[in-house]
Design an enzyme around this catalytic site. Structure first.
Site, PDB file in Angstrom:
ATOM      1  N   GLU B 121       0.835  -1.217   0.000  1.00 43.51           N
ATOM      2  CA  GLU B 121       0.000   0.000   0.000  1.00 43.51           C
ATOM      3  C   GLU B 121       0.867   1.263   0.000  1.00 43.51           C
ATOM      4  O   GLU B 121       0.515   2.252  -0.644  1.00 43.51           O
ATOM      5  CB  GLU B 121      -0.951  -0.003   1.199  1.00 43.51           C
ATOM      6  CG  GLU B 121      -1.987  -1.116   1.189  1.00 43.51           C
ATOM      7  CD  GLU B 121      -2.789  -1.194  -0.097  1.00 43.51           C
ATOM      8  OE1 GLU B 121      -3.043  -0.142  -0.721  1.00 43.51           O
ATOM      9  OE2 GLU B 121      -3.147  -2.320  -0.487  1.00 43.51           O
ATOM     10  N   HIS B 130      -0.278  -0.827  -9.866  1.00 44.41           N
ATOM     11  CA  HIS B 130      -0.118  -2.279  -9.800  1.00 44.41           C
ATOM     12  C   HIS B 130       0.799  -2.747 -10.920  1.00 44.41           C
ATOM     13  O   HIS B 130       0.833  -2.172 -12.003  1.00 44.41           O
ATOM     14  CB  HIS B 130      -1.475  -2.975  -9.921  1.00 44.41           C
ATOM     15  CG  HIS B 130      -2.232  -2.957  -8.626  1.00 44.41           C
ATOM     16  ND1 HIS B 130      -3.600  -2.907  -8.564  1.00 44.41           N
ATOM     17  CD2 HIS B 130      -1.796  -2.974  -7.347  1.00 44.41           C
ATOM     18  CE1 HIS B 130      -3.982  -2.905  -7.298  1.00 44.41           C
ATOM     19  NE2 HIS B 130      -2.902  -2.935  -6.540  1.00 44.41           N
TER      20      HIS B 130
END
Lengths: 79, 368
Positions: B121, B130
């Protein structure tokens, strides 16, 4: 391996919510005359390509299993 | 969160963070330590410095919450989404929320390891998207990996340094080399081990494996620990005994017996009656036609009778006696459709019984 979901949603409903949340899929309230490919199919293809799955544009077992794996809640694509 | 990473970074290298509340799953000290180590994952390879504050507004506000927690992105209960973070910006930017319906852990592979979730995170909080690399920390899927020996993978190092540059400070001790994800297209790829598993074929390399299904053209790549958290990387050999529905994984003197996704037994190499002088094997294969396990050591091999649980007499023998043309060291082996495949470095020798049929490359099996 898949993770059991604590939900009663059908697989398709679950997949729709997943794609809305993570692939910016819009709620489809308009008639689909003339549309060759549904938005859900396009978004499924995006997701399958991102995860290196076979791109079918359909909700197959492998794609559903991937959706049910634990993951980060940040979208994979730009909103 | 915006995926336009090129312009999505903090304008300063000095960032503050604040832990607003705690999960009941872990002690306060364990949460503090997990968060601090997760931030250091990124600080070690960049000029970024993180300072903890205990009141007021920090750049990265960290909290545990359940369900709808007021940011427009509700959590979904146990499993599913574990956490989310906002990219660099004022206000919500940088803030990192953990779904407290999950069970977070400090060191264990049971539940979700807070350090691993937080480190991922914080990658978002610093501006990373991502990654499609299955070995990257920034891959969207949660995968347990060994926390004590965690080294930020190469894909993540490259991307964070593209945003902030490298760490100008000379560390007290050199950083370990970031581990790359093995590439199936690398012509020099030497696999560690290959085995069948219930009709599929698994190709092992370092901390990863490729999984190939006979009816699927694609091969998928995974971290070994995502399937078997207990198994190490860099294994020596693997074989499947289909009659017992077991896969054996070999590393040094240690052997793990797998039944699907479960480790059902732990053995030693000596339990296969190999001589004490054999400290490790290079490859192994189960010969379905004879019910024998063949263990390759250098250019020799041993034959273990699975029915009588004893080593056949007259071994070791030269590999070339049984497999003419196989002059090099066998580095991996498996059987498929009645053929025996012996890997020697990047080359694969296909045998029908004792007849050499073809010499192939890894690309014959792995999608490239």
């Amino acid at each position: 391996r898949s993770v059991p979901l604590s939900t009663d949603m059908s697989d398709e409903e679950f997949a729709k919510n997943y794609l809305k949340e993570l692939y910016a899929m819009q709620e489809d309230n308009t008639p689909s005359f003339g549309r060759k490919v549904s938005e859900m199919s396009l978004k499924l293809s995006e997701m399958q390509e991102f995860f290196g799955l076979k791109v079918t544009g359909t909700l197959d077992a492998e794609t559903l299993e991937m959706m049910k794996q634990p993951r980060c809640g940040v979208p994979d694509v730009a909103a | 969160y915006r995926a336009d990473s090129s312009s999505n970074k903090w304008p300063t290298n000095k960032l503050t963070y604040r832990i607003e509340n705690y999960t009941p799953d872990m002690s306060v000290a364990e949460v503090d330590d997990s968060i601090q180590r997760a931030l250091q994952v990124w600080a070690r390879v960049t000029p970024l410095k993180f300072t903890r504050i205990y009141s007021g507004i920090a750049d990265i506000m960290i909290s545990f919450a359940v369900g709808d927690h007021g940011d427009g992105s509700p959590f979904d209960g146990p499993n599913g989404f574990l956490a989310h973070a906002f990219g660099p910006a004022d206000g919500l930017g940088g803030d990192t929320h953990f779904d407290d319906d999950e069970t977070f852990t400090f060191k264990s592979s049971n539940g979700y390891n807070l350090f691993l979730v937080a480190a991922h995170e914080f990658g978002h909080a610093l501006g990373l998207d991502h990654s499609t690399d299955p070995g990257a920390l920034m891959n969207a899927r949660y995968t347990y990996r060994d926390v004590d020996s965690f080294v930020l993978p190469r894909d993540d190092v490259r991307k964070i340094q593209a945003l902030y540059g490298s760490n100008p400070e000379i560390p007290d001790k050199p950083e370990p080399t970031p581990p790359p994800t093995p590439n199936a297209c690398d012509p020099r790829l030497v696999l560690d081990a290959v085995t069948g598993l219930r009709g599929e074929t698994y190709f092992f390399k370092n901390k990863f494996f490729w999984r190939s299904h006979p009816q699927m053209p694609q091969t998928e790549q995974f971290l070994i620990k995502s399937f078997w958290p207990e198994l190490p990387g860099d294994i020596d050999a693997a074989l499947e005994d289909p009659s017992a529905d077991l896969v054996y994984i070999f590393k040094g003197q240690k052997v793990w017996a797998l039944n699907g996704y479960d480790v059902v037994n732990r053995k030693s190499l000596s339990s296969f009656r190999l001589p004490a002088t054999v400290k490790k094997i290079n490859a192994a294969v189960y010969d379905e036609s004879t019910g024998k396990m063949l263990f390759f050591v250098g250019k020799s091999y041993y034959s273990f009778d699975t029915n009588n649980k004893k080593m056949d007499k007259g071994y070791p023998k030269q590999v070339e006696e049984r497999f003419p043309g196989m002059t090099g060291k066998v580095t991996a082996a498996f059987q498929n459709n009645g053929f025996t495949y012996l890997f020697s470095g990047p080359r694969v020798f296909e045998f029908n019984e004792s007849t050499l049929m073809r010499v192939l490359g890894n690309k014959h099996f792995l999608q490239c």
